[in-house]
Design an enzyme around this catalytic site. Structure first.
Site, PDB file in Angstrom:
ATOM      1  N   LYS A   1       0.768  -0.818   0.297  1.00  0.00           N
ATOM      2  CA  LYS A   1      -0.177  -0.089  -0.091  1.00  0.00           C
ATOM      3  C   LYS A   1       1.146   0.933   0.104  1.00  0.00           C
ATOM      4  O   LYS A   1       1.971   1.204   0.941  1.00  0.00           O
ATOM      5  CB  LYS A   1      -1.306   0.368   1.483  1.00  0.00           C
TER       6      LYS A   1
ATOM      7  N   SER B   1      -9.566   2.557   2.741  1.00  0.00           N
ATOM      8  CA  SER B   1      -8.741   2.056   2.143  1.00  0.00           C
ATOM      9  C   SER B   1      -7.946   1.910   1.462  1.00  0.00           C
ATOM     10  O   SER B   1      -7.634   2.301   0.454  1.00  0.00           O
ATOM     11  CB  SER B   1      -8.599   3.856   2.474  1.00  0.00           C
TER      12      SER B   1
ATOM     13  N   SER C   1     -10.083   0.210   6.807  1.00  0.00           N
ATOM     14  CA  SER C   1      -9.369  -0.162   5.834  1.00  0.00           C
ATOM     15  C   SER C   1      -8.582  -0.980   5.428  1.00  0.00           C
ATOM     16  O   SER C   1      -7.956  -1.003   3.794  1.00  0.00           O
ATOM     17  CB  SER C   1      -8.979   1.444   5.731  1.00  0.00           C
TER      18      SER C   1
END
Lengths: 488, 99, 486
Positions: free
Chosen positions: A80, A155, A179
């Protein structure tokens, strides 16, 4: 595309035994990214040169014994883009950090590399991890591999989509209020938020420091367990990381007949999409069939969790994001004086959602409002923790739907922040209480994945993984989307 | 509205964000709606509840006073938008500012 | 200062701690290095970096708190103090807000009216900011500034006094005594000119008719003054300025003012009312600090004798009261004194020489007792040469001057200059006899009862011996020779 249908445990085993080379795996991963990611948009940066170099080095420079000591030997992984990396740019999906090169690697990245994993690229997220849809990236949207008209959740939408579409077997994400688990649920993969403190946050671009945790995405439970094992443990660079005795890299299968599983009534009320409800009920029946005892429980302060979460998360965020001031790195807008430089840089460097949250968080900490907002939220946080403490006196685990609904269409919730915030209603509580949570794919409804959330007492990840493994063994896990001829 | 336009401007100033006059009304409205929702917390009597600011139970986590390698000045400033003599350049500071 | 107002002064003193590394990262804590050569992701405020507390910084802060009679709290925590400024990389300073390390201490100042305790409200740990170099002469004219973050993250303690000083002189005494106490702990360089000790002064004038709380009085903060003397000057000017305003009926504005060294005046920097809302909140990246009794005991055991104790000790050893304060005030001087006395235990002689001739030569050379130029053993040796009669006091002064000039030992200087008192009785007796014979009239005067006449003869003998004869010996021999002449 040899090998992409294997999970990471299988890939590493074959690299260790010499059946397949790391380069073959990396090539397969890069080819798949090239083939499908133009439709999905998971990757912000693909490091094909670096990844192939690392793979060749692993193949040629390490002895078989050395490879055997690497639990993730040759396994391609996605990271990420809010985890800093020296070899690749790190942007947090924000214009504010366009082109930023970190002078250091996040601890979790160091540990991945030390375990023999090969990062193939950085994946998309909502800017600074603020969002539940990955629509709020300054660079691109990421699409749900099951239906590209829908969001992948957020997210960590890039991480979830990359794993779901078989581009990599493993990805790292971060979870502040859901997330990891929300996109895992929306994309039909496993995603775990570990106990707060189990995994180092050093090098994770902070959103809300007291809530953030890094965790794994995978397509099998044993992969989630393996990646968690690799990244866990005390880090001298993170004072909030805890000393956990090493978890076994393979899952100890739990005995369902010994498990009392709590079903909090607050998570099974109205407001749940009937499709989701049906799938969850079916999974619960399966658990019962395995011999688990299902117990109705109550977590009475659940309805206050979103409000509490948004005060705490945004207050901390407003502080954590102050460092993006155009002085030492990142975006700067020119201005005749310092104050104007600050405000122009920050107003143009941050997206709308980030700015809204900074404003809200700043307000919650400002003179005259601290007690009413921030302190109040901290107190309710105590009540929410107590709910779990009390619940775990009578049950071993808790299960809930991960998200109340199915993946939504782009733009559907972008207009009303509050509605977007409510996506996280079942996931924020574990962040507030610091507990581990896993989203497990349990089936499809209307062709879209549904996830079941497991919650355990602090540091009892094994208990979750054991039960998830037992369920995985009997539940047909949805096969991946966009397979392109691959079979599982 | 729980947050007036003036308050939005005040908070924006604290946060070093500029809100365009044309956006002010909408921003105040959006934030007010969130605050109205947050008002829910006032249902709870938390008078005797102690706050939680961290969930980790450990305390007194420290390190020995040992020097570790620093970055080179070049690496430290490599991302700087404007760097002169290994120092970050900022525009003219108008008021005293600082602490 | 005035009949109508009481001066109220509180001081906030920042002291940089002398640890090897910074407060929250492993970068070296060093002054005067090339820009940004001692920085890392943590002190640069890079994305993702986290602070980890330096244990020794807590130890040094704890010792300061104990030395200043504070209550050291078993539980304290860190908070973020938020404001934007280019020298503050994270745009927040990690500090301690509502639960500081220590509270309720005191510093005893010795005023002309006697000793008086000034309360210390709190001592807390925090990180220092970096340094700005302005392009252009002054901040106001600068076209921009350059940021050097070597100092960012250096450990500081902030020592906040109660507003209990009532004159610039008391403020100076407080600072002097505070520095003295801290100097014995060896926890900081304490150099105002290098910024390792910094002082902000809060000054307000309380109308005698005012009965409200001190906290509500409009208070002016004088920031970052670079010497004790300028703190005193700044406060003096501020008192005059505020009194003039008050007497014209103008309200004092709560504000921050700087001190202009050249003009000797304070000037407005920004009004505090309009300024910062620091939005303190608990630092989520650092678990709380819990210090147990064992820790405190351990810190106590590592503390040296402190000034108050030393003052009693010196008095008991026979040092005059006025000298006691001078000796103790400078830790290096005290150390030098102690070393000298250990070799040459004449407390009075050592003290006199040290505080007069020795200090004068040292100061003239721009040296200090940290590296004074002439060692304690050499000074002790010099004093021994006086005692055994080798040198007269006057000669010894000459020798000392030469020692400072060359760094040689007293023995070497004495030999080189051919100085040493003639103690050979027969040699002096011969000269004395010649002088007596050459001055019959003077001898007669002496015999006639004029004692002063003898002094003339002594002088003549000294002259003949180029001062190398021991005066009391000359005196005795003159009387003897004259008596034998009669």
């Amino acid at each position: 595309m040899a090998g992409l249908d294997w999970d990471a445990v299988e890939m590493a085993r074959r690299v260790q035994s010499g059946e397949v080379s790391a380069l073959e795996l990396v090539d397969a991963s890069l080819e798949r990214i090239a083939a499908v990611d133009s439709n999905i948009g998971a990757f912000l940066y693909v490091d094909d040169v670096g990844a192939r170099q690392s793979a060749r080095r692993l193949d040629s420079e390490l002895t078989r014994d050395q490879k055997k000591s690497l639990p993730l030997a040759g396994v391609p992984v996605a990271i990420k883009d809010n985890l800093v990396t020296r070899q690749m740019p790190t942007t947090a999906a924000s214009k504010m950090l366009q082109g930023f090169m970190s002078p250091y690697d996040a601890t979790v990245v160091e540990r991945l590399l030390a375990a023999g994993a090969i990062p193939v690229g950085k994946v998309n997220l909502d800017e600074f991890a603020m969002g539940s849809s990955t629509e709020h990236s300054a660079y691109q949207v990421t699409r749900n591999p099951w239906d590209i008209s829908r969001v992948p959740g957020g997210s960590s939408g890039g991480s979830a989509a990359a794993v779901a579409a078989g581009m990599v077997p493993l990805a790292l994400g971060s979870d502040t209020g859901g997330s990891i688990r929300t996109p895992a649920s929306y994309c039909g993969v496993f995603g775990m938020k570990p106990t707060y403190g189990r995994v180092s946050r050093y090098g994770l671009i902070a959103f809300a420091s007291s809530l953030d945790q890094v965790g794994p995405f995978s397509r099998t439970v044993r992969d989630a367990a393996l990646l968690l094992h690799v990244i866990s443990g005390r880090d001298p660079h993170d004072a909030t990381s805890v000393d956990v005795s090493s978890t076994a890299p393979t899952v100890v299968v739990a005995d369902p007949t010994q498990m009392r599983i709590g079903l909090p009534e607050e998570y099974f009320g109205d407001g749940i999409d009937p499709n989701v409800r049906t799938q969850v009920d079916a999974a619960l029946e399966t658990l019962k069939g395995l011999g688990a005892t299902l117990v109705p429980i109550s977590l009475p302060h659940t309805r206050y969790a979103i409000a509490t979460y948004y005060l705490i998360a945004n207050a901390e965020a407003s502080s954590n994001l102050s460092r993006y001031d155009g002085v030492r790195y990142g975006f700067r807008e020119t201005a005749p004086d310092l104050i104007q430089m600050y405000s122009r840089t920050r107003s143009q460097g941050f997206g709308d959602e980030v700015q809204r949250r900074i404003l809200l968080g700043t307000h919650a900490l400002s003179a005259g409002y601290y007690d009413a907002y921030y302190l109040k939220a901290q107190k309710v946080r105590t009540l929410i923790r107590r709910d779990f403490d009390q619940a775990f006196e009578s049950v071993d685990l808790i299960v809930t739907p991960t998200v109340p609904d199915l993946p939504f269409k782009f733009g559907e919730r972008a207009l009303d922040p509050l509605q977007m915030y409510l996506t996280d209603i079942f996931t924020v509580t574990t962040n507030l209480a610091g507990l581990p949570g896993l989203s497990q794919p349990i089936g499809l409804a209307d062709g879209l994945p549904v996830g079941l959330q497991w919650i355990a007492p602090a540091l009892e990840e094994e208990r979750i993984l054991g039960m998830a493994s037992a369920l995985e063994a009997v539940l047909p896990v949805p096969s991946w989307p966009m397979q392109g001829g691959l079979s599982r | 509205m729980l947050l007036s336009k003036e308050e939005v401007l005040h908070v924006a100033n604290l946060a070093r964000l500029s809100v365009e006059p044309s956006e002010l009304e909408e921003m105040a409205g959006t934030l007010s709606r969130v605050l109205e929702y947050i008002d829910l917390l006032n249902e709870l009597d938390t008078e005797s509840v102690s706050p939680t600011s961290q969930v980790v139970e450990q305390h007194t986590v420290w390190r020995s006073d040992v020097i570790q390698d620093s970055l080179s000045a070049e690496l430290a400033t490599q991302n700087g938008p404007q760097v002169v003599s290994a120092m970050f350049v900022v525009p003219k500071i108008l008021d005293g500012g600082g602490q | 200062m005035s009949d109508n107002y009481e001066v109220v002064i509180g001081l906030e003193v920042h002291v940089e701690l002398k640890t090897a590394s910074k407060l929250f990262c492993g970068c070296a804590n060093l002054f005067g290095q090339d820009p940004n050569t001692h920085t890392c992701p943590v002190c640069l405020g890079m994305p993702g970096a986290l602070p980890v507390l330096n244990r020794d910084a807590v130890a040094l802060a704890t010792r300061a708190a104990l030395a200043l009679s504070c209550t050291v709290h078993s539980f304290s925590k860190f908070d973020r103090k938020q404001y934007f400024y280019p020298d503050l990389p994270k745009a927040y300073q990690i500090s301690q807000y509502d639960q500081p390390l220590a509270t309720h201490g005191q510093v005893t100042i010795r005023t002309e009216a006697g000793p008086r305790a000034i309360g210390i409200e709190r001592i807390h740990l925090e990180e220092d900011a970096g340094k700005l170099n302005h392009i252009g002469q002054r901040l106001g004219d600068a076209t921009g500034s350059l940021v050097d973050l070597n100092r960012a993250g250096v450990p500081l303690i902030e020592i906040v006094s109660q507003p209990e000083m009532h004159s610039p002189e008391e403020a100076r005494l407080y600072l002097t005594e505070l520095r003295t106490v801290l100097s014995y702990l060896d926890i900081s360089d304490l150099r105002m000119e290098e910024g390792s000790m910094r002082c902000d002064a809060n000054v307000s004038l309380r109308p005698l008719s005012y009965t409200g709380s001190l906290a509500d009085l409009p208070r002016v903060e004088i920031k970052n003054v670079n010497s004790f003397r300028n703190v005193q000057r700044g406060i003096e000017h501020e008192i005059i300025r505020q009194r003039e305003l008050l007497e014209q009926g103008i309200r004092i504005v709560k504000e921050t003012r700087g001190f202009d060294d050249a003009a000797g005046t304070t000037y407005s920097q920004r009004s505090k009312e309009a300024a910062n809302d620091y939005r303190y909140f608990p630092e989520p990246d650092l678990p709380p600090l819990v210090l147990d009794a064992v820790w405190l005991e351990d810190q106590k055991n590592q503390m040296p004798s402190l000034p108050e104790e030393l003052r009693h000790q010196l008095a008991a050893e026979g040092v005059l009261p006025r000298d006691v304060d001078v000796l103790v005030q400078d830790r290096a001087l005290y150390g030098f004194w102690r070393q000298t006395v250990a070799i040459y235990p004449d407390v009075k002689l050592v003290t006199n020489w040290l505080l007069s001739d020795y200090s004068r030569h040292m100061n003239a050379k721009g040296l200090s007792f940290d590296n004074p130029g002439v060692s304690a053993p050499h000074l002790a040796e010099l004093l021994a040469l006086i005692e055994d009669g080798t040198l007269s006091g006057k000669m010894a002064k000459e020798v000392l001057e030469s020692m400072f000039a060359t760094g040689e030992s007293p023995q070497v200087v004495v030999k080189r200059l051919g100085l040493s008192q003639i103690t050979d009785h027969e040699a002096i007796r011969l000269i004395v006899s010649q002088i007596v014979e050459a001055n019959p009239a003077v001898v007669a005067d002496f015999l006639g009862g004029k004692e002063k006449a003898l002094a003339f003869l002594v002088g003549q003998v000294m002259k003949a011996t180029k001062g190398q004869a021991k005066p009391d010996l000359v005196n005795a021999l003159l009387r003897e020779v004259i008596a034998s002449h009669v």
